[in-house]
Scaffold this motif. Structure first.
Motif, mmCIF file in Angstrom:
data_model
loop_
_atom_site.group_PDB
_atom_site.id
_atom_site.type_symbol
_atom_site.label_atom_id
_atom_site.label_comp_id
_atom_site.label_asym_id
_atom_site.label_seq_id
_atom_site.Cartn_x
_atom_site.Cartn_y
_atom_site.Cartn_z
ATOM 1 N N MET A 106 0.824 -1.189 0.000
ATOM 2 C CA MET A 106 0.000 0.000 0.000
ATOM 3 C C MET A 106 0.873 1.261 0.000
ATOM 4 O O MET A 106 0.480 2.269 -0.561
ATOM 5 C CB MET A 106 -0.926 -0.014 1.212
ATOM 6 N N ALA A 107 2.036 1.186 0.614
ATOM 7 C CA ALA A 107 2.935 2.338 0.659
ATOM 8 C C ALA A 107 3.428 2.700 -0.744
ATOM 9 O O ALA A 107 3.556 3.884 -1.076
ATOM 10 C CB ALA A 107 4.110 2.056 1.584
ATOM 11 N N ILE A 108 3.679 1.673 -1.553
ATOM 12 C CA ILE A 108 4.133 1.928 -2.932
ATOM 13 C C ILE A 108 2.975 2.485 -3.762
ATOM 14 O O ILE A 108 3.175 3.358 -4.613
ATOM 15 C CB ILE A 108 4.701 0.635 -3.571
ATOM 16 N N ALA A 109 1.764 2.004 -3.515
ATOM 17 C CA ALA A 109 0.593 2.553 -4.207
ATOM 18 C C ALA A 109 0.419 4.028 -3.853
ATOM 19 O O ALA A 109 0.100 4.850 -4.721
ATOM 20 C CB ALA A 109 -0.656 1.760 -3.847
ATOM 21 N N ALA A 110 0.638 4.371 -2.581
ATOM 22 C CA ALA A 110 0.554 5.773 -2.160
ATOM 23 C C ALA A 110 1.612 6.597 -2.869
ATOM 24 O O ALA A 110 1.342 7.720 -3.316
ATOM 25 C CB ALA A 110 0.711 5.889 -0.638
ATOM 26 N N LEU A 111 2.819 6.064 -2.974
ATOM 27 C CA LEU A 111 3.882 6.773 -3.689
ATOM 28 C C LEU A 111 3.496 6.986 -5.146
ATOM 29 O O LEU A 111 3.683 8.085 -5.690
ATOM 30 C CB LEU A 111 5.201 5.996 -3.593
ATOM 31 N N THR A 112 2.936 5.963 -5.758
ATOM 32 C CA THR A 112 2.546 6.058 -7.170
ATOM 33 C C THR A 112 1.475 7.126 -7.373
ATOM 34 O O THR A 112 1.602 7.973 -8.264
ATOM 35 C CB THR A 112 2.024 4.695 -7.668
ATOM 36 N N THR A 113 0.448 7.091 -6.543
ATOM 37 C CA THR A 113 -0.614 8.101 -6.707
ATOM 38 C C THR A 113 -0.099 9.490 -6.348
ATOM 39 O O THR A 113 -0.505 10.476 -6.964
ATOM 40 C CB THR A 113 -1.858 7.768 -5.858
ATOM 41 N N VAL A 159 -7.371 19.429 -13.568
ATOM 42 C CA VAL A 159 -7.812 19.842 -12.235
ATOM 43 C C VAL A 159 -8.570 18.703 -11.557
ATOM 44 O O VAL A 159 -8.318 18.383 -10.385
ATOM 45 C CB VAL A 159 -8.693 21.113 -12.309
ATOM 46 N N VAL A 160 -9.470 18.065 -12.280
ATOM 47 C CA VAL A 160 -10.269 16.966 -11.715
ATOM 48 C C VAL A 160 -9.376 15.780 -11.360
ATOM 49 O O VAL A 160 -9.486 15.207 -10.264
ATOM 50 C CB VAL A 160 -11.384 16.547 -12.698
ATOM 51 N N ALA A 161 -8.474 15.397 -12.268
ATOM 52 C CA ALA A 161 -7.576 14.271 -12.005
ATOM 53 C C ALA A 161 -6.664 14.568 -10.820
ATOM 54 O O ALA A 161 -6.441 13.695 -9.963
ATOM 55 C CB ALA A 161 -6.743 13.952 -13.246
ATOM 56 N N HIS A 162 -6.151 15.797 -10.742
ATOM 57 C CA HIS A 162 -5.278 16.181 -9.635
ATOM 58 C C HIS A 162 -6.023 16.052 -8.299
ATOM 59 O O HIS A 162 -5.487 15.488 -7.335
ATOM 60 C CB HIS A 162 -4.782 17.618 -9.848
ATOM 61 N N GLY A 163 -7.245 16.535 -8.243
ATOM 62 C CA GLY A 163 -8.030 16.448 -7.018
ATOM 63 C C GLY A 163 -8.394 15.020 -6.651
ATOM 64 O O GLY A 163 -8.291 14.622 -5.483
ATOM 65 N N ALA A 164 -8.807 14.240 -7.638
ATOM 66 C CA ALA A 164 -9.182 12.846 -7.364
ATOM 67 C C ALA A 164 -7.978 12.034 -6.890
ATOM 68 O O ALA A 164 -8.074 11.260 -5.924
ATOM 69 C CB ALA A 164 -9.788 12.215 -8.616
ATOM 70 N N LEU A 165 -6.843 12.226 -7.545
ATOM 71 C CA LEU A 165 -5.635 11.514 -7.134
ATOM 72 C C LEU A 165 -5.171 11.971 -5.748
ATOM 73 O O LEU A 165 -4.631 11.175 -4.970
ATOM 74 C CB LEU A 165 -4.521 11.713 -8.160
ATOM 75 N N ALA A 166 -5.390 13.225 -5.430
ATOM 76 C CA ALA A 166 -5.025 13.739 -4.104
ATOM 77 C C ALA A 166 -5.848 13.047 -3.020
ATOM 78 O O ALA A 166 -5.311 12.686 -1.961
ATOM 79 C CB ALA A 166 -5.213 15.249 -4.044
ATOM 80 N N VAL A 167 -7.127 12.849 -3.271
ATOM 81 C CA VAL A 167 -7.994 12.163 -2.296
ATOM 82 C C VAL A 167 -7.525 10.719 -2.105
ATOM 83 O O VAL A 167 -7.420 10.226 -0.978
ATOM 84 C CB VAL A 167 -9.469 12.210 -2.752
ATOM 85 N N VAL A 168 -7.219 10.041 -3.208
ATOM 86 C CA VAL A 168 -6.746 8.653 -3.127
ATOM 87 C C VAL A 168 -5.411 8.600 -2.385
ATOM 88 O O VAL A 168 -5.192 7.720 -1.542
ATOM 89 C CB VAL A 168 -6.628 8.037 -4.544
#
Length: 153
Positions: free
Chosen positions: A1-8, A129-138
């Motif tokens: 999960m830590a690597i997934a967080a790094l990726t996002t 803008v939408v992708a940046h916000g959605a990825l930020a939430v993830v």
């Protein structure tokens, strides 16, 4: 999960740095007649600086695997999110005004280009803008889950 967080987080940073570059390019003080930015420089620069700082701490966390660093990265993300939401609420009226002026002006005549005068952030592409916000939430969710110990490190 830590690597997934790094990726996002890296994907979020890519979109964010693109928006930051657009803002910097359009926020040229030498241009006359343009509208002032609704996104204040201290807010923009604080958002970017904290986000990059948190990312650096996250990379260090991945290397040394100390829970304190995961929590530090998470708590750094909280003001990043608040600053991002502040910028979003200030950007939405700019985006709506830019769309309204295009609708009112109608299609450009042949051989002429429509020129929309407004704040620098009027040029932000909505999908970015939408992708940046959605990825930020993830990213925030993944960092929180990792800090809480879910999914291993």
């Amino acid at each position: 999960m830590a690597i997934a967080a790094l990726t996002t987080w890296l994907m979020t940073a890519t979109g964010g740095l693109y928006l930051f570059a657009v803002w910097l390019i359009e926020h040229d003080g030498s241009k006359k007649g343009g509208a002032a930015s609704r996104l204040r420089a201290p807010v923009v620069f604080s958002h970017v600086t904290l986000a990059v700082g948190g990312l650096i701490i996250w990379v260090i966390y991945l290397y040394v695997d100390k829970a304190r660093l995961a929590w530090a990265a998470f708590f750094i993300l909280l003001p990043v999110v608040l600053l991002g939401l502040t910028m979003l609420t200030r950007w939405i009226p700019v985006h709506r005004a830019a769309n309204a002026s295009v609708d009112i002006a109608g299609p450009a005549r042949s051989g002429s280009a429509a020129v929309i005068v407004g704040p620098p952030e009027r040029n932000f592409p909505v999908p970015v803008v939408v992708a940046h916000g959605a990825l930020a939430v993830v990213t925030l969710a993944l960092v929180a889950l990792t800090a809480l110990g879910f999914g291993g490190s």
